[in-house]
Design a protein around this motif. Structure first.
Motif, PDB file in Angstrom:
ATOM      1  N   ALA A 287       0.849  -1.198   0.000  1.00  0.00           N
ATOM      2  CA  ALA A 287       0.000   0.000   0.000  1.00  0.00           C
ATOM      3  C   ALA A 287       0.881   1.243   0.000  1.00  0.00           C
ATOM      4  O   ALA A 287       1.881   1.311   0.730  1.00  0.00           O
ATOM      5  N   THR A 288       0.521   2.213  -0.799  1.00  0.00           N
ATOM      6  CA  THR A 288       1.323   3.438  -0.868  1.00  0.00           C
ATOM      7  C   THR A 288       1.277   4.213   0.442  1.00  0.00           C
ATOM      8  O   THR A 288       2.178   5.001   0.725  1.00  0.00           O
ATOM      9  N   LEU A 289       0.229   4.010   1.228  1.00  0.00           N
ATOM     10  CA  LEU A 289       0.090   4.739   2.490  1.00  0.00           C
ATOM     11  C   LEU A 289       0.464   3.879   3.697  1.00  0.00           C
ATOM     12  O   LEU A 289      -0.007   4.115   4.801  1.00  0.00           O
ATOM     13  N   ASP A 290       1.302   2.891   3.466  1.00  0.00           N
ATOM     14  CA  ASP A 290       1.793   2.064   4.574  1.00  0.00           C
ATOM     15  C   ASP A 290       2.679   2.932   5.467  1.00  0.00           C
ATOM     16  O   ASP A 290       3.731   3.407   5.042  1.00  0.00           O
ATOM     17  N   TYR A 295       6.375   2.380   1.390  1.00  0.00           N
ATOM     18  CA  TYR A 295       6.199   1.774   0.067  1.00  0.00           C
ATOM     19  C   TYR A 295       7.510   1.713  -0.714  1.00  0.00           C
ATOM     20  O   TYR A 295       7.782   0.737  -1.433  1.00  0.00           O
ATOM     21  N   LYS A 296       8.343   2.726  -0.546  1.00  0.00           N
ATOM     22  CA  LYS A 296       9.583   2.780  -1.335  1.00  0.00           C
ATOM     23  C   LYS A 296      10.492   1.584  -1.047  1.00  0.00           C
ATOM     24  O   LYS A 296      11.234   1.146  -1.933  1.00  0.00           O
ATOM     25  N   LEU A 297      10.439   1.046   0.164  1.00  0.00           N
ATOM     26  CA  LEU A 297      11.286  -0.102   0.490  1.00  0.00           C
ATOM     27  C   LEU A 297      10.819  -1.351  -0.251  1.00  0.00           C
ATOM     28  O   LEU A 297      11.636  -2.137  -0.737  1.00  0.00           O
ATOM     29  N   SER A 328      -4.885   1.842   7.563  1.00  0.00           N
ATOM     30  CA  SER A 328      -5.151   0.495   7.062  1.00  0.00           C
ATOM     31  C   SER A 328      -4.097   0.022   6.071  1.00  0.00           C
ATOM     32  O   SER A 328      -4.204  -1.073   5.540  1.00  0.00           O
ATOM     33  N   GLY A 329      -3.073   0.822   5.828  1.00  0.00           N
ATOM     34  CA  GLY A 329      -2.119   0.505   4.779  1.00  0.00           C
ATOM     35  C   GLY A 329      -1.275  -0.717   5.023  1.00  0.00           C
ATOM     36  O   GLY A 329      -0.901  -1.405   4.082  1.00  0.00           O
TER      37      GLY A 329
END
Length: 357
Positions: A287-290, A295-297, A328-329
């Motif tokens: 999820a981009t909003l983790d 997310y980049k990792l 919820s990411g």
């Protein structure tokens, strides 16, 4: 005299307030510096902080009866680890197989269904904190059950009702291999039934390391594919980039303080090294909003996998979820409406790849 008394009183009150302020600041600074000091110098503290295996939120959980968690068609049993202790395991049947069991069914009946139902098998590797019975994990099992997967979920030693110990990367890897060997032993020489390793967060590290060993050492047959949910490049990157260590970013030498002892303490979890040896299909879910694992990792690890296997890029997928809720990411990707289709398409990909090899 009253005037002098008031002046004296105000003077001492100011000293008291000033001292209180300095004491408070001193305590805050001390606590701020105490965590990285302990994290660097105490391997026991470091392992407790990363695995968080004592935070199980398991009050009232019944590991011996999955039905208590609204997981029907499941059984609980233990496997003996190769070194020492026991591993608590759930085997949950596909939805279409539940009608084939009753209250009188034995372990042999479940073993027969595992081998003869023909449905794919997912071995689930959970992340830190909690157990195999934690809510969002059970919700994922239920989704997979409805998609007609067998689910084999287990607790590493140190978690749940498995043998108590302070985990390491090696102990997690040993437990994962033990469960995988059990599944393969039950299937015998039947390699037509696809077996998948699904890891979440820290569990992805066990999956990648285990898959790499299986692909290179051929201890037993490699799985059909791996599913990496909320993964990362290595533990050092995860520690330095998580929101939970954000307050230490101004700290001089933080990379050395927070990351230099991980390998020595057997918790390096170097996905970026091991994934180069994984030669089976893989899908990355992130999820981009983790807010826990950025997310980049996950994307960086995906790019390393693609660059390491340029001839297999069609069987290395990255599926990104752009949820609206930041909370919820990390743990609720199972709620994504596209997830069942993604998993079924990935199963089809793995079957087509395996049929040509």
């Amino acid at each position: 005299m009253e005037f002098i008394s008031e002046l004296t009183s105000d003077y001492f009150r100011q000293i008291y307030c000033g001292c209180g302020l300095y004491v408070t600041i001193g305590i805050i600074i001390s606590l701020y510096l105490l965590f990285p000091f302990l994290f660097h110098w105490s391997s026991l503290f470091q392992r407790h902080m990363l695995f968080m295996h004592l935070f199980q939120w398991s009050f009232g959980f019944d590991y011996y009866n999955p039905k208590r968690h609204n997981m029907y068609g499941g059984r609980d049993f233990f496997l003996e680890s190769e070194s020492d202790g026991k591993i608590g395991v759930w085997h949950i049947l596909p939805k279409s197989s539940i009608g084939n069991i009753s209250v009188d069914s034995t372990s042999n009946d479940y073993d027969t269904l595992l081998k003869e139902s023909g449905h794919p098998i997912v071995i689930y590797f959970h992340g830190n904190m909690g157990t195999r019975a934690t809510g969002h994990r059970v919700d994922l099992y239920r989704l997979l059950q409805n998609e007609n997967f067998h689910i084999v979920a287990f607790d590493y030693r140190g978690f749940g009702n498995s043998t108590s110990l302070v985990p390491t990367e090696s102990s997690l890897l040993e437990d994962g291999l033990c469960v995988y060997k059990w599944v393969r032993a039950n299937l015998g020489q039947d390699f037509k039934i696809p077996v998948f390793l699904w890891g979440h967060s820290m569990g992805t590290c066990v999956v990648v390391h285990l898959a790499a060993d299986l692909c290179t050492q051929r201890i037993v047959s490699a799985p059909s594919g791996i599913i990496l949910e909320a993964t990362f490049t290595n533990m050092k990157d995860a520690v330095l980039n998580t929101v939970m260590t954000m307050i230490y970013r101004p700290l001089p030498g933080r990379k050395w303080i927070l990351g230099s002892t991980l390998k020595k303490n057997d918790i390096a979890f170097e996905n970026d090294c091991h994934i180069r040896n994984v030669t089976i299909p893989m899908v990355f879910l992130h999820a981009t909003l983790d807010m826990v694992i950025p997310y980049k990792l996950g994307k960086n690890l995906y790019e390393i996998a693609c660059s390491s296997h340029p001839e297999d890029n069609n069987s290395i997928w990255l599926k990104t979820f752009k949820g609206e809720s930041r909370s919820s990411g990390h743990v609720f990707i199972w709620k994504e409406p596209d997830l069942p289709n993604i998993i079924q398409e990935f199963v089809s990909l793995c079957q087509s790849v395996n049929s040509t090899t």
